[in-house]
Write a protein that holds these residues in place. Structure first.
Motif, short mmCIF file in Angstrom:
data_model
loop_
_atom_site.label_atom_id
_atom_site.label_comp_id
_atom_site.label_asym_id
_atom_site.label_seq_id
_atom_site.Cartn_x
_atom_site.Cartn_y
_atom_site.Cartn_z
N ILE A 1 14.35 -2.34 -33.86
CA ILE A 1 14.39 -0.94 -33.44
C ILE A 1 14.13 0.01 -34.60
CG2 ILE A 1 15.95 0.87 -32.59
CD1 ILE A 1 17.01 -1.13 -30.57
N GLN A 2 14.63 -0.32 -35.77
CA GLN A 2 14.38 0.55 -36.93
C GLN A 2 12.89 0.65 -37.23
OE1 GLN A 2 17.13 -1.47 -39.70
NE2 GLN A 2 18.18 0.49 -39.90
N LEU B 1 13.46 -4.04 -21.31
CA LEU B 1 13.70 -2.77 -20.63
C LEU B 1 14.77 -1.97 -21.35
CD1 LEU B 1 13.82 -3.99 -16.90
CD2 LEU B 1 11.85 -3.03 -18.11
N GLU B 2 15.84 -2.66 -21.72
CA GLU B 2 16.95 -2.00 -22.44
C GLU B 2 16.47 -1.49 -23.80
OE1 GLU B 2 19.83 -1.57 -21.05
OE2 GLU B 2 19.81 -2.99 -19.38
N GLU B 3 15.62 -2.29 -24.46
CA GLU B 3 15.11 -1.87 -25.77
C GLU B 3 14.27 -0.61 -25.66
OE1 GLU B 3 14.83 -6.27 -27.96
OE2 GLU B 3 13.04 -5.38 -27.06
N ILE B 4 13.38 -0.58 -24.67
CA ILE B 4 12.53 0.60 -24.47
C ILE B 4 13.38 1.84 -24.24
CG2 ILE B 4 10.84 1.67 -22.90
CD1 ILE B 4 9.73 -1.22 -22.46
N ASN B 5 14.37 1.68 -23.40
CA ASN B 5 15.26 2.80 -23.08
C ASN B 5 16.02 3.27 -24.32
OD1 ASN B 5 16.60 4.67 -21.32
ND2 ASN B 5 18.37 3.30 -21.33
N LEU B 6 16.56 2.33 -25.09
CA LEU B 6 17.35 2.70 -26.26
C LEU B 6 16.49 3.35 -27.33
CD1 LEU B 6 20.05 2.70 -27.72
CD2 LEU B 6 19.61 0.34 -28.46
N ILE C 1 20.23 -4.29 -35.35
CA ILE C 1 20.01 -4.29 -36.80
C ILE C 1 20.53 -5.59 -37.41
CG2 ILE C 1 20.66 -3.16 -38.96
CD1 ILE C 1 20.73 -0.50 -37.32
N LYS C 2 21.71 -6.01 -36.98
CA LYS C 2 22.33 -7.23 -37.51
C LYS C 2 21.50 -8.47 -37.16
CE LYS C 2 26.87 -9.57 -37.50
NZ LYS C 2 26.70 -10.79 -36.71
N SER C 3 21.04 -8.55 -35.91
CA SER C 3 20.26 -9.71 -35.46
C SER C 3 18.97 -9.85 -36.25
CB SER C 3 19.91 -9.58 -33.97
OG SER C 3 21.05 -9.64 -33.18
#
Length: 762
Positions: free
Chosen positions: A297-298, A352-357, A381-383
């Protein structure tokens, strides 16, 4: 608060492959078409709800299909070949896809550089196109009844023509002015459905190296389509590569939005200035629709930040890079994956959750996240940090072997082809037009059950081995009764031609439910390459040597090649694909050495997915060809002169890669040609191809049994192109998905056809 989230398309097979199961039940006449429609309706409703609950704003309808979206577009336009004109409804639809007792199916080939297959439209200047919008209209209404206002997905007219073939030998693009009025009529119908309609035209052909003629079609076509209705907002979506040239044209049309892939087409960044000046919406594909790794995500936020330096935030929408069709459905059922590896993964529902977040953070800031969303961000971030630094990924022994290989300059086998083939024919003593099969035989319910029971530890290893060997015995007995000349063991122990090998190689992981659609009801479960690859022990030797002990005829050893294993896996994204392929090639080379030491004289190294791995842009092709050929050569480099190396390639156009195939230097290549007639083979004659060739004489993707006369006709066509001394006779692919009854009769007919041809040509 603004949240702009978009999904190009969603998987349709169902989280438990419900569509596959009901289709195959219908084809077996165990249920009615009403049952198929009910399952399809339930799946669509469930899929729309998943996306809505995940916070996705732009949800698709008409991305669902009972077989294939390009086939659906043929029905939409009434682009139906003459041989199917007397059929209607589901009989028409499935006969076009699969053939029937009297009619050959339409050709099937790979969707760009993916492992999804589409049905190739057959067009002619005589075609009379007319609109059939029933499916599209009904799906939109279905979603609306659930309170979900969808965007409507349609294969764009230019891509539809680019993917088609003219049966009357003309240029498919000559038909644009015949099909555009049908598209316009469709938009007029869609306009009636709502005050505002979003229509996504999929135009992935725009990412290829299109000449000026094709580029010149874009503006007049989309000017016309956008003028149909002010209520319709047109989005043109591309994916799998960059589409800079087409984008520069699209910005001068009235389209509302342009969808670009910023993962596999990083060069799209060069088109931002033009999009900004046009003030159009940019649907930015930054969540990977083709791979299973958790989004960083970063990194995605950094990409969006860079894009927003040129594109106004109000005109930005966060999207998947392409349809999620190419990824498994949900991680929910993955109960056996190693926890550390599972934490690195993201399937369609998780994406889907990633896109939304990502959308929420980008548009509204971290401070406005809810507690759970903050926790999800921290976990992400941790993963990603733990995956990058995991000890599971790196293997010093593999790196040492790679360093040794890197010191070599030439990976060619000993001896020229002419030397090898002379020696091989003396030893193997096979006839002209030698008969064989591609490898697999039908996987019966009993075989699948035994394999599943052994995996679940509900039967002993002894019982499992007995079951598999019984199948091999029966398979060999049939082939001998049939009088096939080069035999195979039938592969009962193999679930899948890639997964089977991946299970025995270090660096691979496997899912319980990571199914993706390959074509129609056919699903595959690709392994995950997460780390360095090595072969702890021999993978096939025991099975092949057992089979060879049961016959005096030649038994082929069956392996999957490094490029195909790579292209049919979900691949780690932290090192170049070329380095991963090289690691696999070394493992396959070790296996070949063990097989020939065990007395196996013919070894087939399948590169079914060789062509589909090709880059879509010409400037990137040479690099791919260099390492793909290198790794095939590394894989077979351990083979002695007298060991005959076969390879097999699936549906491909060979005109542009025939020299590359020659460079691979296999002794025999078998290819799928049954649906495309003799055209693919002509290039082999044109270039003076010296190696031996096994063109498929019948289509194994259809349940129909071709007659002896039909196969004789096909063989005679082959003999017009290549001499009998150069030809092998075989089906066009493996027989795993077929039933035994049709398989036996088809092979009996094939062998009889060869015997009659030999007698005629003696």
């Amino acid at each position: 608060m603004s949240v702009n989230s978009y999904v190009v398309g969603f998987p349709r097979i169902g989280e438990q492959r419900e569509l596959k199961k009901v289709l195959e039940s219908f084809w077996a006449k165990d249920c009615s078409f009403d049952d198929v429609k009910k399952v399809a309706s339930d799946l669509k409703k469930r899929h729309w709800k998943y996306q809505k609950d995940a916070g996705i704003e732009f949800i698709s309808s008409n991305d669902f299909s009972l077989y294939d979206n390009v086939l659906d577009t043929c029905i939409l336009l009434n682009a139906i070949p003459k041989r199917f004109k007397n059929l209607k409804n589901e009989e028409l639809y499935f006969s076009m896809a699969r053939g029937n007792d009297s009619t050959v199916a339409m050709e099937m080939t790979k969707w760009f550089n993916t492992n999804y297959h589409y049905i190739v439209p057959e067009l002619s200047l005589e075609d009379e196109y007319k609109l059939n919008a029933t499916k599209i209209v009904e799906e939109y209404k279905e979603a609306k009844e659930l309170g979900i206002k969808t965007k409507i997905n349609i294969i764009g007219p230019i891509t539809f023509l680019a993917l088609s073939k003219r049966v009357d030998r003309g240029d498919t693009f000559e038909l644009l002015n015949k099909i555009l009025p049908i598209y316009e009529e469709l938009l007029k119908e869609l306009e009636k459905l709502d005050d505002e309609i979003f229509v996504q035209f999929d135009e992935p052909t725009f990412v290829k190296d299109n000449d000026s003629k094709i580029l010149s079609l874009i503006k007049p076509a989309y000017d016309r389509l956008c003028e149909v209705s002010k209520n319709i907002k047109v989005v043109v979506t591309t994916y799998f590569e960059h589409s800079i040239e087409a984008t520069k044209v699209l910005v001068n049309t009235p389209v509302w939005g342009i969808g670009l892939d910023f993962l596999y087409g990083e060069e799209n960044i060069q088109a931002l200035e033009d999009i900004s000046k046009s003030n159009k919406k940019l649907i930015a594909g930054i969540v990977d629709g083709r791979n299973i790794w958790k989004n960083d995500i970063q990194t995605s936020l950094e990409k969006l930040s860079n894009i927003s330096k040129t594109i106004d935030k109000d005109n930005l929408i966060v999207s998947s890079s392409c349809s999620l069709l190419h990824t498994p459905f949900t991680l929910k059922y993955e109960e056996k994956l190693q926890d550390e590896i599972k934490d690195w993964l993201s399937y369609s529902c998780e994406k889907l959750e990633e896109i939304n977040l990502i959308s929420k953070i980008f548009f509204n800031g971290v401070d406005n996240l809810k507690e759970k969303e903050l926790l999800d961000l921290e976990k992400n971030i941790k993963s990603n940090f733990e995956r990058k630094h995991s000890n599971l990924i790196h293997d010093e022994n593999v790196q040492k072997r790679i360093n040794v290989i890197n010191s070599f300059e030439n990976f060619s086998r000993d001896g020229s082809f002419q030397e090898r083939i002379k020696l091989q024919k003396e030893i193997l003593k096979y006839k002209d037009l030698a008969t064989t099969t591609i490898g697999s035989f039908p996987q019966t319910p009993e075989v699948r059950k035994s394999r599943r029971d052994f995996k679940n530890a509900t039967i002993s290893k002894e019982q499992y081995l007995k079951d598999m060997k019984n199948y091999i015995d029966e398979c060999i007995a049939f082939q001998e009764d049939c009088d096939l000349e080069v035999l195979v063991h039938g592969e009962p122990e193999r679930n899948d031609m890639v997964e089977y090998f991946g299970e025995q190689l270090k660096g691979f992981a496997f899912s319980q439910n990571g199914w993706v659609q390959s074509y129609g009801s056919r699903c595959v479960k690709p392994p995950f390459i997460f780390g360095d690859i090595s072969r702890p022990k021999a993978m096939t030797v025991d099975w092949i040597t057992y089979a060879q002990s049961k016959t005096k005829k030649i038994m082929k050893g069956m392996l999957t090649g490094p490029v195909t294993i790579l292209n049919w896996s979900f691949v780690r994204d932290d090192i170049p694909r070329s380095e991963i392929s090289k690691q696999i090639a070394i493992a396959i080379s070790d296996e070949i050495d063990d097989l020939q030491k065990a007395g196996i004289k013919i070894i087939q190294v399948d590169e079914a997915a060789f062509k589909e791995g090709y880059p879509l842009r010409n400037e990137k092709i040479k690099d791919y060809e260099n390492w793909a050929v290198r790794d095939f050569k590394i894989a077979v480099s351990s083979a002695k002169k007298e060991t005959q190396i076969h390879t097999h390639m699936c549906y491909s156009e060979f005109n542009d890669i025939i020299k590359t195939i020659e460079d691979m230097d296999a002794d025999v290549i078998s290819i799928e040609t049954a649906r495309s007639g003799n055209e693919l083979l002509k290039i082999f004659k044109k270039v003076g191809y010296k190696q031996e060739v096994g063109p498929g004489v019948y289509d194994i993707h259809s349940p129909r049994v071709p007659s002896v006369e039909e196969m004789k006709t096909q063989i005679k066509l082959l003999l017009k192109v290549l001499p009998k001394e150069q030809l092998w006779i075989n089906p066009d692919c493996g027989l795993k998905t077929r039933k035994w009854k049709e398989t036996k009769q088809s092979l009996l007919n094939m062998v009889e056809a060869v015997k009659q041809i030999r007698a005629e040509y003696r």
